[in-house]
Design an enzyme around this catalytic site. Structure first.
Site, PDB file in Angstrom:
ATOM      1  N   GLU A 379       0.909  -1.519   0.211  1.00 40.54           N
ATOM      2  CA  GLU A 379      -0.072   0.235  -0.281  1.00 40.54           C
ATOM      3  C   GLU A 379       1.173   1.158   0.307  1.00 40.54           C
ATOM      4  O   GLU A 379       0.378   2.156   0.606  1.00 40.54           O
ATOM      5  CB  GLU A 379      -0.885  -0.232   1.157  1.00 40.54           C
ATOM      6  CG  GLU A 379      -1.900  -0.984   0.628  1.00 40.54           C
ATOM      7  CD  GLU A 379      -3.309  -1.358   2.152  1.00 40.54           C
ATOM      8  OE1 GLU A 379      -3.945  -1.264   2.577  1.00 40.54           O
ATOM      9  OE2 GLU A 379      -2.075  -1.260   3.871  1.00 40.54           O
TER      10      GLU A 379
HETATM   11  C1  ACM Z   1      -1.731  -5.679   3.745  1.00 37.64           C
HETATM   12  O1  ACM Z   1      -3.117  -6.173   4.491  1.00 37.64           O
HETATM   13  N1  ACM Z   1      -2.396  -3.793   3.921  1.00 37.64           N
HETATM   14  C2  ACM Z   1      -0.959  -6.404   3.748  1.00 37.64           C
END
Ligand code: ACM
Length: 752
Positions: A379
């Site tokens: 992310e």
């Molecule tokens: C995640 O759930 N961002 C690895």
């Protein structure tokens, strides 16, 4: 025939006719009977889990013709395999279980002897086993391993396992329990430790007192990597909570504790090289290196590896509070209190970033002995990179076409650092890029396809998609998720072998020390079974039946998944009368928190790491046992043509209790703000009870109800399906099935 006396009984003399042909002498007849008896007994034992005493009794009662029939039937029954699930409360289900006869008593003389390979970890394992057995049975036991070969449980371990536990070590064991004693053998201490846990699950109260049923078990894991990830960054996880969860993992044979130690909301490890990381990035809530070493030793004693995760280059605001020079934006930075994906990310273009990481990873690589080092990588939204002119210029100069290419550049520089310090790099599926060497491992969280894609490209991988405990799914949904399903099923054998297993994930936006156990357990045990047991062990009804038992056992280990619910409700209820408290419990037992990622969107105010977690939504389990059982009852009722009188009576009692519950809860809702929050759900439950009674009344008349009635009820049910106070009312769907059945005049789904 007196010489044919298995278990002290004579073989019945009503001989099969074909043994009595006139040409045969008496001695031949005896031999014929002997062989018939042996053949039939062996076949029945082999095919049907029947023992020789049962065969004898059957022949005595029904004669040889009856036995012949039984023999033919036994041939039609498929031979038991690992998939067959005997009524033993084992979880994970072993690869092979053959029931025996009788049981082994666990009384105050119970003793354990160790033989073969010796090491202090085994002695401590036996001591823990005896302590646990004593706790389960309340029988005082001598906790020291016995020196006598006549001990109740004799253990033989062949040889040592690796000093630093590795992926794919032999974890197998064999356990044989008979009425006279038990034998546990394993190639390594890892198998011995697993076998001891299986034995503990076997012991239960019986007509023979506390006892383990006679059984022969051969067991080994399906996958070598069976992990639980705990996020200690968003909410700090105290050490006692970590330890009791390691005990829970041990009980269900999980072998990797993935420790998420840094994120935007906290940096949780003491660094001696860069002490400002924890001093400024943790609100004083971090683990000292001494404490971490203790956790690693505690885990090793239980056959569990500890894999640290330091999530970079995104999810790293807490680093920048002390070291803004690492970031891609100017700062200054503060510990993030909100949840979500944020812009700050490390600057991948600066040599100084890698110099810092080299020193930091070097220090952490010495602290954490495991071969794997998790670098996160998930992310990264790229906003800070886009806003930084020098980074944009760097991308052009290095022909990095987008931010994904820039992150791959970062990982290509990070990986040799991790390797230089003796570790193998693992990260979330965003790090998958064909320019990276094949010795990295991919943890798939966004979908199972990335796991198969990684394996196809030559990378090892783990599945976490489908195993996110924080999403609030029922255990059965996690259980149905298999690392080898979907695209992975079409991989070649060589590619499939790159799939190491999976990990459940406990992300900690909405968990703290008080409720974390109830968010992990007991559902995590179902995931543990998926990763340990043969692929064809997949019946959800059997899983739930055993999970109930295991859930209770886990509380004996000190986990608080059930008691914390009760305790949190007590806080919510304040000075409630017993009747009011019972009414609160009647309501909350039927509620579950909202699912998936809707918790934030439905919150009354933006939740942060400083928001108290003292509401009903924080207290109730993520899967309602009562709600599930009610759904099962309704399904059974409908599948039996809505005719079963006992079930009608049970449903009526349940609906009446719900109908009358709101009035009992009202006075408390007027005194406690936390109960008042769920007053709307309480009214819904009462109305649901009234509707259920009306549906049963209509069904009892066997007359179709008017369409307008049905439409009205369905509209109300639709409203009740919506969340209120971030809570779902679980029995709504089951009551809808009854309303629909009532609309057909109580003829039910199968049209009778
Ligand atoms: C995640 O759930 N961002 C690895």
């Amino acid at each position: 025939m007196s010489d044919l006396q298995p278990y002290g009984a004579t073989i019945p003399t009503n001989l099969p006719r074909f043994c009595k042909s006139s040409s045969q002498k008496d001695g031949d007849v005896t031999v014929c009977v002997r062989w018939c008896y042996i053949a039939v007994t062996c076949t029945l034992i082999w095919r049907g889990g029947v023992d020789s005493v049962m065969v004898h009794n059957f022949v005595a009662s029904f004669g040889w013709r009856g036995l012949l029939l039984l023999f033919l039937l036994a041939l039609l029954i498929p031979k038991p395999t690992g998939a067959q699930q005997p009524a033993l409360n084992l979880m994970p289900m072993p690869a092979s279980v053959q029931p025996g006869t009788g049981s082994l008593r666990a009384d105050s003389s119970f003793s354990v002897a160790l033989s073969g390979h010796a090491e202090p970890r085994l002695e401590r394992g036996v001591e823990r086993f005896l302590q646990q057995l004593a706790r389960q049975t309340a029988i005082p036991l001598n906790l020291k391993p016995s020196k006598s070969a006549q001990a109740t449980l004799v253990i033989h371990t062949d040889h040592a396992s690796k000093e630093i536990q590795e992926v794919g070590e032999d974890e197998s064991y064999a356990l044989e329990v008979t009425a006279g004693g038990a034998k546990l053998t394993a190639p390594t201490p890892l198998g011995t430790l697993h076998g001891l846990q299986t034995f503990l699950q076997l012991v239960d109260v019986s007509t023979n007192g506390f006892a383990a049923p006679a059984v022969t078990i051969q067991d080994k894991p399906r996958f070598p990597w069976r992990g639980l990830m705990i996020d200690s960054a968003r909410h700090f996880t105290p050490l006692d909570v970590i330890r009791r969860n390691l005990d829970g993992m041990d009980a269900v044979k999980m072998n990797v504790f993935h420790w998420h130690l840094s994120d935007n909301q906290g940096f949780r490890v003491e660094s001696k090289r860069f002490p400002k990381l924890q001093e400024l990035g943790s609100d004083g809530r971090y683990y000292t290196q001494e404490e971490i070493r203790d956790v690693i030793a505690y885990a090793r004693d239980r056959g569990i590896r500890v894999v640290p995760e330091f999530d970079i280059p995104g999810h790293s605001t807490s680093w920048f509070v002390a070291h803004p020079e690492l970031a891609s934006g100017p700062g200054p930075y503060e510990i993030e209190r909100r949840w979500g994906v944020f812009d700050p990310a490390m600057d991948p273009t600066k040599e100084s970033t890698y110099k810092f990481l080299d020193q930091f990873i070097g220090e952490m690589a010495r602290l954490f002995p495991d071969q794997f080092f998790h670098v996160g990588g998930d992310e990264v939204n790229g906003k800070q990179w886009d806003a930084n002119k020098e980074i944009q210029e760097f991308k052009r100069a290095h022909s990095l076409k987008d931010n994904q290419a820039l992150q791959a550049y970062f990982n290509r520089h990070l990986q040799p650092i991790v390797q230089k310090h003796g570790k193998s790099m693992i990260g979330w599926d965003e790090i998958l890029d064909p320019t990276l060497p094949k010795n990295i491992t991919i943890q798939s969280w966004r979908g199972p396809a990335s796991l198969a894609a990684a394996a196809k490209q030559g990378y090892r991988g783990l599945l976490s998609n489908g195993y996110y405990l924080d999403l609030g799914w029922p255990a059965a949904r996690h259980y149905a998720m298999d690392p080898m399903s979907g695209d992975a099923a079409n991989l070649s054998l060589e590619e499939q072998q790159r799939i190491l297993g999976g990990e459940s994930c406990m992300w900690a936006e909405y968990v703290d020390a008080e409720n974390i156990d109830s968010r992990i357990w007991p559902r995590n045990a179902a995931i543990a079974e998926r990763l340990w047991s043969p692929a064809d062990v997949r019946d959800p009804a059997s899983m739930y039946a055993r999970l109930d038992f295991v859930a209770t056992r886990l509380e004996w280990l000190g986990l608080t998944h059930r008691t914390s619910y009760w305790q949190m409700l007590r806080r919510i209820a304040g000075a409630a009368t017993p009747e009011e408290f019972a009414a609160l419990r009647t309501l909350t037992d039927e509620l579950e928190p909202v699912k998936d990622y809707t918790r934030e969107q439905t919150a009354p105010a933006e939740p942060t790491s400083l928001t108290p977690m003292n509401r009903v939504v924080d207290a109730v389990p993520l899967e309602s046992d009562a709600g599930r059982r009610f759904g099962e009852l309704v399904d059974k009722f409908i599948s039996t043509s809505c005719l079963d009188g006992d079930t009608v009576a049970r449903l009526r009692a349940q609906f009446t209790a719900w109908r009358d519950n709101d009035a009992k809860l009202q006075p408390l809702a007027e005194r406690s703000l936390l109960v008042y929050e769920v007053a709307g759900r309480s009214r819904d439950l009462s109305a649901l009870g009234t509707m259920g009674l009306a549906a049963l009344d209509a069904m009892s008349k066997r007359q179709p109800v008017p369409d307008s009635w049905k439409a009205q009820q369905l509209a109300r049910l639709k409203q009740w399906k919506e969340q209120k106070a971030q809570l779902l009312l679980i029995p709504v769907s089951a009551v809808q099935k009854l309303v629909e059945a009532a609309a057909t005049g109580g003829t039910c789904a199968n049209g009778k």
